[in-house]
Design a protein around this motif. Structure first.
Motif, PDB file in Angstrom:
ATOM      1  N   VAL A  27      -4.977   6.342  -2.738  1.00 56.09           N
ATOM      2  CA  VAL A  27      -4.464   5.063  -2.240  1.00 56.09           C
ATOM      3  C   VAL A  27      -4.161   4.161  -3.429  1.00 56.09           C
ATOM      4  CG1 VAL A  27      -4.915   3.046  -0.784  1.00 56.09           C
ATOM      5  CG2 VAL A  27      -5.887   5.266  -0.165  1.00 56.09           C
ATOM      6  N   TYR A  77      -0.071   5.508   0.107  1.00 56.00           N
ATOM      7  CA  TYR A  77      -1.207   6.419   0.169  1.00 56.00           C
ATOM      8  C   TYR A  77      -0.796   7.799   0.659  1.00 56.00           C
ATOM      9  CZ  TYR A  77      -1.076   4.835   5.059  1.00 56.00           C
ATOM     10  OH  TYR A  77      -0.670   4.510   6.330  1.00 56.00           O
ATOM     11  N   TYR A 106       0.842  -1.199   0.000  1.00 62.40           N
ATOM     12  CA  TYR A 106       0.000   0.000   0.000  1.00 62.40           C
ATOM     13  C   TYR A 106       0.878   1.251   0.000  1.00 62.40           C
ATOM     14  CZ  TYR A 106      -3.734  -3.152   1.577  1.00 62.40           C
ATOM     15  OH  TYR A 106      -4.649  -4.188   1.683  1.00 62.40           O
TER      16      TYR A 106
END
Length: 302
Positions: A220, A202, A200
């Motif tokens: 994101v 973001y 991830y």
């Protein structure tokens, strides 16, 4: 000098994670109201204030479909200014379908480093276990010959318990935040009962527009093997009392043919209670799933 060295180590670790991902099958679910509590995907995402935070979220997909997917998330965290650390617990239950579910429970720790008076670097690590469950008795077998002749069909209740770990960092200021994390560090590949590594990246801003209005745009990106999902979000807050927003989640492989639009509305009162609701709308000619998916958030700070 020490602070610069720590920053270099953090970014080196994240780059090494991104270079070794190879996963299949089971996948984390991107929740529409995840920014309010993030320790289940990034253990560094806690300690934003000096209060204890209890966060509960329920997601109900395809309401009206018998035994449709359901998700439950509980995050609890607290921050100690004296120790510059936060400790939390995250429990995530995913009812994937008929007779199939997984439960992930982890204890999260993060350390907060004051880079300057305006900027904070948080490093987080969580560890726990993943519990997988499958019960074939919940399935209705229309053709008994398929049940006895198909060797791949599991005929007994099956459970699997495996260790699990997440790692991540966040860099924050008063008006913006960026973060990155890797979940399921110990799982190179996905199986029926556990998800492989997810990555991830973001960022989120918090922009005062007027005395009463603030806007919080967010972006994101989630990567898992050949799956690449982008989430573009914008929230508006009125007096930190009422908020609402829109989220677009395209599948980057087919951005115009398969995507999801989420609409969120919530309220915060007495500076400690939050209630939020999200409705998901499926879009695109390849996305034929029903659009009656609902997400409910409840949060208490004390």
């Amino acid at each position: 000098m020490k602070r610069n060295r720590i920053c270099q180590i953090v970014f080196a670790i994240c780059i090494s994670f991104l270079s070794v991902g190879n996963t299949h099958a089971q996948q984390d679910l991107l929740l529409s109201q995840q920014f309010f509590s993030r320790i289940n995907v990034n253990p560094a995402g806690s300690g934003n204030n000096d209060k204890f935070d209890l966060f509960v979220l329920g997601r109900f997909q395809w309401v009206g479909v018998d035994k449709g997917p359901k998700v439950g998330l509980l995050n609890f965290s607290g921050y100690s200014e004296k120790l510059k650390s936060s400790l939390g617990l995250s429990v995530f239950h995913d009812h994937l379908g008929i007779g199939h579910s997984t439960t992930n429970a982890q204890v999260a720790y993060s350390y907060h480093l004051d880079i300057t008076e305006k900027y904070i670097l948080s490093l987080g690590l969580s560890a726990g276990a993943n519990f997988g469950y499958f019960n074939p008795e919940d399935h209705i077998i229309r053709d008994e010959s398929e049940y006895t002749d198909t060797e791949t069909f599991v005929q007994e209740k099956t459970t699997e318990v495996t260790p699990d770990m997440n790692f991540g960092f966040e860099f924050t200021s008063k008006h913006w935040m960026v973060g990155a994390s890797c979940t399921h560090l110990l799982n190179k590949e996905s199986t029926t009962f556990k998800a492989g590594r997810h990555f991830y990246v973001y960022g989120r801003g918090f922009i005062p527009v007027s005395e009463h209005f603030d806007i919080a745009p967010a972006l994101v990106y989630m990567h898992k093997n050949k799956t690449n999902i982008l989430e573009i979000n914008a929230m508006a807050f009125y007096d930190r009392f009422i908020w609402g927003g829109v989220t677009w989640k395209p599948d980057l492989a087919h951005p115009t043919q398969m995507s999801m639009m989420a609409f969120t509305l919530g309220i915060e009162f007495l500076e400690r209670y939050r209630v939020g609701y999200t409705f998901d709308l499926n879009m695109g000619k390849y996305n034929n799933l029903p659009s009656n998916t609902h997400e409910i958030l409840l949060s208490i700070q004390f």
